[in-house]
Design a protein around this motif. Structure first.
Motif: not given
Length: 330
Positions: A232-238, A260-265, A283-288
């Motif tokens: 699938g898709i694995t993404a980082s958004i920073d 699977i996406v992680n969002v930071t800052r 699966a989306l996780r978000i921090g800061n």
């Protein structure tokens, strides 16, 4: 002895007469606002357009900009870098078409650096379709670019987007750094960045320190067409600011295969909806990060897994929307 010498000389002469197109290509070529595509694209005799230069650039080579100018649309079918090293505006100004299309080989890496890609939206002329359209290749790097004014929603997938990343086979990567993507899309169609592969391999995406603003939509990570295989898709958004978009700031959607996406800052503000997660594969996780000033802050549907590391600010939205469950920090 005389016969042998004549044979050797004849062979050398024949090799000089038969010159393949590849042998005429250079690893570094040049374009200029006052160039000519009939030139060899050397520094002292540059070409006029990117399309003129690319045929004279060897695979893995680099096209450099000598001075400010408009260098036209181009289709890239091989590994290449197109770069403006702060010499002034290196423009791709197009009317009614795509700006840059990447249809490269499975192992080809394409780099776009320092370009202004203008689709004429809101200006005289016919607004264009897509700023950067990725169809195939190993990886695409977009660095220090501005992509704007692509607003034509013609029939077909991926139109009216600043960046459309839609590989159809193999494994591909997208990297966007320090760029501005704005004023793309028409009404509620299209927008800033659409990541919508149809391949069965894995797609990896990293978007860093980039502003996506004033589009129809902000960023969409769309795995809904990945219905076969296990990847699938694995993404980082920073460090991304997705603001002032008519529909959403960030929408992550997946069905059978995972997004699977992680969002930071990051900041999702002044959109109709700040953050959307939909589909059982999400699966989306978000921090800061900040979700603020939207009509709806967060919307979770279809069994998506969306959660917070507990370090976010979700405030001043007209409707807060769905709560973000807290997940332990990694």
């Amino acid at each position: 002895m005389r016969t042998s010498l004549l044979a050797v000389l004849a062979a050398v002469f024949a090799s000089l007469l038969i010159t393949s197109p590849a042998s005429a290509q250079a690893t570094r070529t040049w374009v200029s606002g006052v160039g000519d595509d009939a030139n060899p694209c050397s520094r002292t005799a540059p070409c006029k357009t990117f399309a003129g230069a690319i045929s004279k650039t060897a695979p893995g080579g680099e096209i450099n900009v000598l001075d400010p100018g408009g260098f036209g649309a181009v289709t890239i079918t091989k590994a290449v870098t197109i770069a403006d090293e702060n010499v002034g505006e290196a423009g791709v100004l197009v009317s009614g078409t795509n700006g840059i299309v990447i249809a490269a080989g499975a192992n080809d890496v394409v780099v776009l650096r320092g370009l202004m890609i203008d689709g004429l939206g809101g200006s005289a002329g016919t607004p264009s379709i897509t700023g950067v359209r990725f169809q195939s290749g190993a990886a695409l790097y977009i660095r220090h670019c501005a992509i704007f004014g692509f607003q034509t929603p013609n029939a077909g997938v991926g139109n009216a987007w600043g960046v459309f990343f839609g590989p159809g086979s193999g494994t591909s990567q997208l990297f966007i750094d320090d760029s501005q993507i704005y004023a793309n899309g028409s009404g509620t169609i299209g927008g800033g960045i659409d990541i919508a592969p149809t391949l069965t391999g894995n797609v990896q995406v990293a978007i860093n320190d980039t502003q996506v603003s004033g589009n129809a939509a902000g960023i969409r990570v769309d795995g809904t067409d990945l219905n076969t295989g296990t990847a699938g898709i694995t993404a980082s958004i920073d460090g991304v600011k997705s603001t002032g978009n008519k529909t959403y700031g960030l929408d992550v959607a997946a069905n059978a295969q995972p997004d699977i996406v992680n969002v930071t800052r990051s900041t999702l503000s002044s959109n109709n909806t700040g953050l959307i997660g939909s589909g059982a594969g999400t699966a989306l996780r978000i921090g800061n990060s900040l979700i603020s000033g939207n009509h709806t802050g967060v919307k979770i549907t279809g069994g998506a897994s969306v959660s917070s590391y507990g370090t976010n600010q979700i405030t001043d939205n007209t409707n807060a929307g769905d709560p973000l469950p807290k997940t332990p920090a990694l």
